[in-house]
Design an enzyme around this catalytic site. Structure first.
Site, PDB file in Angstrom:
ATOM      1  N   SER A  56      20.065 -80.431  -0.234  1.00 57.95           N
ATOM      2  CA  SER A  56      19.343 -79.450  -1.054  1.00 57.95           C
ATOM      3  C   SER A  56      20.308 -78.399  -1.599  1.00 57.95           C
ATOM      4  O   SER A  56      20.166 -77.943  -2.741  1.00 57.95           O
ATOM      5  CB  SER A  56      18.240 -78.774  -0.240  1.00 57.95           C
ATOM      6  N   ASP A 114      25.271 -73.373   3.606  1.00 61.08           N
ATOM      7  CA  ASP A 114      25.343 -74.670   2.925  1.00 61.08           C
ATOM      8  C   ASP A 114      25.692 -74.502   1.449  1.00 61.08           C
ATOM      9  O   ASP A 114      26.542 -75.226   0.910  1.00 61.08           O
ATOM     10  CB  ASP A 114      24.025 -75.429   3.070  1.00 61.08           C
TER      11      ASP A 114
END
Length: 306
Positions: A56, A114
């Protein structure tokens, strides 16, 4: 936006969340920097979703870079004759901030690590919300294994928080120990480029093992990950989960002198468990603009078929 896209309230399917993140980022970026021109956006990825590989975040980073470039909020760094190019540090910071907004749509309360890794690449240290880039770290060979067991980052994070609240005297020392493992690992990685001694690898392997045990204690392990560790251990290799745990993926450290036969045997046994394996490296560059000529045939074919 959910109503506009026909997404039911509470929907958690990756496709729905990805669509919602795109709509939000496109409208918000247009409102701030000027309309995004009419464009066709094709998304193709080899990363499995919900496996702890930051799929994602990779999506959000690429989307932010594309939309910001399209509306000229950042430059187009690719010069004629170049195959790839990257943005300036200031522009990467802007890409990262918008990618984080996309991650918030998808995950609710992400750490931001991330999307930072996806933006800058290499290796980063995350502590108490602060993200710093590590300099001069080696490229490590790893075996990346997807157990194909789906899991929810939100649910796992919530479970850890509940354990901390229920057993603070037990859980907090475990978290302190995990922090100490991270600091020791950072020291080893930063020492390796100047002195590439094989003696560092047994230390990293021990840290992998200790960390994996701790992660089981805090409740993010899974029988599939235990099986992965047992299979690789039978070939003299050391593994740990990556991402949120609860299934998803694990990484196995490969020494420079690890026999190709041992790697192939481990991959064969892992695939026999129903897992999927890739041999890869840690430490790649972050978001990059590519010319069509720099893309391999597989990627070009996938995009042309979309």
């Amino acid at each position: 936006l959910k109503e506009f896209a026909g997404i039911p309230a509470g929907a958690s399917a990756p496709e729905s969340l990805a669509t919602l993140a795109f709509l939000y980022m496109c409208l918000a970026i247009s409102a701030k920097y000027g309309d995004v021109p009419s464009v066709d956006i094709l998304v193709w990825s080899e990363l499995p979703t919900g496996a702890g590989l930051g799929s994602s975040a990779a999506y959000a980073v690429c989307l932010a870079a594309a939309l910001l470039t399209a509306c000229r909020a950042i430059s187009c760094p690719l010069k004629e004759g170049e195959s790839t190019a990257r943005w300036t540090e200031e522009e990467l910071t802007l890409i990262n901030s918008w990618a984080f907004q996309g991650e918030r749509i998808i995950h609710g309360s992400p750490s931001g690590v991330d999307n930072a890794v996806g933006t800058w690449g290499g290796a980063l240290r995350y502590q108490s919300g602060k993200i710093t880039s590590l300099k001069r770290v080696p490229t490590l060979r790893i075996l990346l294994t997807n157990t194909k067991v789906p899991r929810s980052t939100k649910v796992l994070v919530s479970g850890v928080k509940e354990k901390i609240l229920k057993f603070p005297a037990i859980m907090n020392p475990v978290l302190d120990s995990i922090d100490a493992i991270s600091q020791e690992c950072q020291s080893v990685l930063e020492a390796m480029p100047a002195n590439p001694s094989p003696e560092y690898y047994p230390v990293l392997e021990e840290l992998f093992d200790i960390n994996q045990h701790h992660l089981n204690v805090i409740g993010v392990g899974h029988p599939s990950l235990d099986r992965l560790c047992r299979v690789t251990a039978s070939h003299g290799l050391h593994s740990k989960l990556t991402g949120a745990g609860g299934g998803g993926c694990g990484i196995t450290l490969l020494r420079p002198d690890t026999s190709p036969l041992a790697v192939e045997a481990a991959k064969r046994d892992l695939c026999a468990c129903g897992f999927e394996c890739w041999e890869t490296n840690i430490g790649a560059p972050g978001v990059t603009l590519h010319s069509p000529s720099s893309l391999n045939a597989k990627v070009l074919h996938a995009l042309s078929e979309s």
